[in-house]
Design a protein around this motif. Structure first.
Motif, short mmCIF file in Angstrom:
data_model
loop_
_atom_site.label_atom_id
_atom_site.label_comp_id
_atom_site.label_asym_id
_atom_site.label_seq_id
_atom_site.Cartn_x
_atom_site.Cartn_y
_atom_site.Cartn_z
N THR A 196 -2.83 -0.54 -2.96
CA THR A 196 -3.49 0.51 -2.18
C THR A 196 -4.29 1.41 -3.12
O THR A 196 -3.78 1.88 -4.14
N THR A 225 -5.67 5.27 4.13
CA THR A 225 -6.55 4.60 3.18
C THR A 225 -7.11 3.34 3.83
O THR A 225 -6.59 2.85 4.83
N ALA A 228 -5.21 -2.38 1.63
CA ALA A 228 -4.97 -2.74 0.23
C ALA A 228 -5.80 -3.96 -0.16
O ALA A 228 -6.07 -4.85 0.67
N VAL A 281 1.77 -1.20 -1.94
CA VAL A 281 1.05 -0.98 -0.69
C VAL A 281 1.67 0.20 0.05
O VAL A 281 2.88 0.22 0.32
#
Length: 316
Positions: A196, A225, A228, A281
């Motif tokens: 990530t 976000t 990943a 992650v």
């Protein structure tokens, strides 16, 4: 005494995260005080600049005076976290509490230690390395201050970041400046494990969301976000953003140990190598389930903006 004005104070405003938070707050129309030791902060119209030392309680109280929300985005040098970070954060806590302000801490993911599977907020603080234990102790102290009623606290956690202004990061000059300079762009760790990566403007939007919503209080939150990617995928996206071939490589554990003989910052990366030799992650579903959809910036767009910034701000 409760804060009486819409004043948002950003500590560490000269840094990558703090500067991004300042820009996000200004874009939302808030009154902003930008604080750091040097007084060098983003050049934005209408912000109040405060030069001060927040490592002392007196300095932190002066910086936070009158605030409704305080964003703690300041950090000592990476190699000084254990010695300096807890003392700084304790002073900031007292400064925010004296102002009657809510405190939002720009945190990271170090406290969990090695994990099998995705990182979630309910994991125990199992880190055994000094920096991980330091992060854990600060988080525990801030959440205890919230539970005691001393002040309202929310913790926003991001992974390795990149973006405009992101120079003190493993996904900074050694990737973007190197690629622009036709040098080898180096990924720290395995090229083939998902990782990530947090984009600075997305971090800022997430932190400001926590600062503006009472549902965030008293908890830690993994900030949204883009999905990943592996190191190989990320470096390929950087070269695609350049529109030309380039050289890429991994900086593996043996090379990290060798460089670490001469560079204390690189040496310190060995403490958390488990973040780089296996999947790392972050699960951010708690954030979106609580606050609603969050349009994260796709890596392609974020990389383009980051390359543009490094072109305009070449690093040695």
């Amino acid at each position: 005494m409760p804060a009486a004005t819409d004043l948002h104070v950003v500590l560490g405003a000269g840094g990558a995260v703090g500067g991004s938070v300042v820009r996000e707050l200004v874009s939302r129309g808030h009154r902003v005080r930008a604080v750091n030791r040097s007084g060098r902060v983003p050049a934005l119209h209408g912000i109040e600049v405060h030069q001060g030392d927040i490592t002392t309680v007196v300095g932190a109280k002066a910086a936070c005076a009158g605030a409704e929300v305080v964003y703690h985005c300041a950090a000592p040098a990476y190699v000084r976290w254990v010695e300096d970070f807890p003392h700084m954060t304790d002073a900031v806590r007292q400064g925010a509490a004296a102002a009657g302000a809510k405190l939002v801490f720009a945190d990271n993911l170090y406290m969990y230690g090695p994990v099998d599977g995705a990182l979630t907020e309910d994991l125990p603080y199992a880190a055994r390395n000094p920096k991980g234990r330091t992060r854990a102790a600060m988080a525990e102290a801030l959440l205890a201050a919230h539970r005691s009623g001393e002040l309202r606290v929310a913790l926003g956690r991001a992974s390795d970041y990149y973006g405009p202004g992101g120079v003190n990061t493993v996904v900074g000059p050694t990737v973007f400046a190197a690629a622009l300079g036709r040098k080898t762009a180096r990924w720290v760790g395995s090229l083939d494990e998902p990782h990530t990566l947090s984009y600075l403007p997305d971090i800022a939007r997430g932190l400001v969301t926590l600062g503006s919503d009472a549902r965030a209080d008293g908890q830690a939150w993994h900030l949204p976000t883009a999905p990943a990617v592996t190191g190989r995928e990320f470096l390929d996206l950087v070269l695609a953003g350049l529109g030309r071939p380039g050289k890429t490589a991994a900086l593996g554990r043996p090379m990290q140990r060798l460089i670490g003989l001469f560079d204390p910052t690189v040496r310190a990366l060995g403490e958390t190598w488990y973040q780089r030799d296996r999947p790392f992650v972050s699960d951010t579903s708690k954030f979106t389930a609580t606050f609603g959809p969050f349009a994260t910036t796709p890596h392609t767009d974020a990389i383009t903006a980051t390359l543009d910034w490094f072109r305009a701000n070449p690093t040695p």
